[in-house]
Design a protein around this motif. Structure first.
Motif, mmCIF file in Angstrom:
data_model
loop_
_atom_site.group_PDB
_atom_site.id
_atom_site.type_symbol
_atom_site.label_atom_id
_atom_site.label_comp_id
_atom_site.label_asym_id
_atom_site.label_seq_id
_atom_site.Cartn_x
_atom_site.Cartn_y
_atom_site.Cartn_z
ATOM 1 N N ALA A 17 5.814 63.721 61.910
ATOM 2 C CA ALA A 17 7.150 63.532 62.479
ATOM 3 C C ALA A 17 7.942 62.531 61.643
ATOM 4 O O ALA A 17 9.141 62.733 61.376
ATOM 5 C CB ALA A 17 7.040 63.051 63.921
ATOM 6 N N LYS A 105 11.540 67.427 70.119
ATOM 7 C CA LYS A 105 10.613 67.888 69.092
ATOM 8 C C LYS A 105 10.194 69.329 69.402
ATOM 9 O O LYS A 105 10.047 69.686 70.567
ATOM 10 C CB LYS A 105 9.380 66.993 69.049
ATOM 11 C CG LYS A 105 9.640 65.563 68.623
ATOM 12 C CD LYS A 105 8.343 64.779 68.629
ATOM 13 C CE LYS A 105 8.528 63.342 68.169
ATOM 14 N NZ LYS A 105 7.250 62.600 68.179
ATOM 15 N N PRO A 106 9.951 70.172 68.373
ATOM 16 C CA PRO A 106 10.181 69.896 66.950
ATOM 17 C C PRO A 106 11.666 69.759 66.658
ATOM 18 O O PRO A 106 12.488 70.465 67.233
ATOM 19 C CB PRO A 106 9.582 71.124 66.261
ATOM 20 C CG PRO A 106 9.673 72.207 67.289
ATOM 21 C CD PRO A 106 9.466 71.546 68.607
#
Length: 258
Positions: A17, A105-106
């Protein structure tokens, strides 16, 4: 004139991330990554020392959360924050911490670009140094026309100001006064401890704000004490929430949802 890059910190326990954000920022001018943190304790310590302009913060991490790391910082030294989360439903915490945005996220590249543009737009309105505030000759009254007379209207009497082309309209109770000055010029001359711009077309006196209602596009709907409803643009929300907190009106106490 080239703008000084915003100094960015990334707080996330997932290396991939952090890499995704780093890779995206590397393609964007105007941003400089100054630190990465993999846990909340290191982030709370590092952010206090480095004082970056902008931080990407993972909401949920093992140990101290990203939200807790931000909350541990004094309000005046918190960076603009873009929250990263796998779950929706953090609007209340986002408003309370004056977060600029939160991304699911993503992370979608288009949404990330939108958040970065918001950071660039919001930064000039975000901080007023104590020295500048102490020295600034804030506007105390307006000279306006009332029929054939010229009268003085105290700034403290003005409840809100709306743009009207090259002019601005002062709202004082049921009365309206036109001033020959653009809204953006007035915003620079008014005491930020009393007035905040909430939209490109409106300024409000802070003690008039009675309620905030979060909207789906990350703007907010303001209800003033006289019942007036105004839209607050997401660009100005961080400065507004911080100003309300300084007045003892934390945004969380005013925020309504649904």
């Amino acid at each position: 004139m080239q703008r000084t890059p915003l100094r960015v910190a990334i707080v996330d326990d997932e290396p991939l991330a952090r890499l995704a954000v780093c890779t995206h920022l590397a393609r964007r001018p105007g941003f400089e990554i100054v630190a990465e943190y993999a846990d909340g304790d290191a982030a709370a310590h590092g952010l206090a020392l480095l004082r970056p302009d902008l931080a990407f913060v993972d909401v949920q991490m093992p140990g101290r959360s990203g939200l807790a790391a931000l909350a541990a910082l004094p309000r005046d030294s918190r960076p603009m924050a873009i929250l990263l989360t796998a779950h929706e439903g953090f609007a209340l915490q986002a408003f309370e911490l004056a977060a600029l945005d939160y991304l699911l996220k993503p992370i979608d590249d288009e949404r990330l670009d939108e958040a970065l543009e918001r950071a660039l737009d919001a930064f000039p309105y975000r901080r007023t140094s104590a020295a500048a505030a102490a020295a600034a000759p804030w506007l105390r009254s307006f000279s306006v026309r009332a029929g054939a007379r010229t009268v003085l209207v105290g700034a403290a009497e003005v409840e809100r100001i709306e743009a009207d082309g090259d002019y601005a309209t002062l709202h004082v109770g049921t009365r309206r006064y036109l001033v020959r000055e653009r809204l953006h010029a007035l915003a620079r001359r008014l005491d930020p401890l009393q007035f905040q711009r909430v939209h490109r077309s409106s300024i409000v006196r802070l003690d008039m704000v009675a309620e905030l209602r979060a909207l789906t596009n990350r703007d907010a709907l303001l209800r003033l004490r006289d019942g007036t409803l105004l839209r607050a643009s997401r660009t100005y929300m961080p400065a507004l929430t911080q100003a309300l907190a300084r007045q003892g009106q934390p945004a969380a106490a005013l925020l309504k949802t649904g």
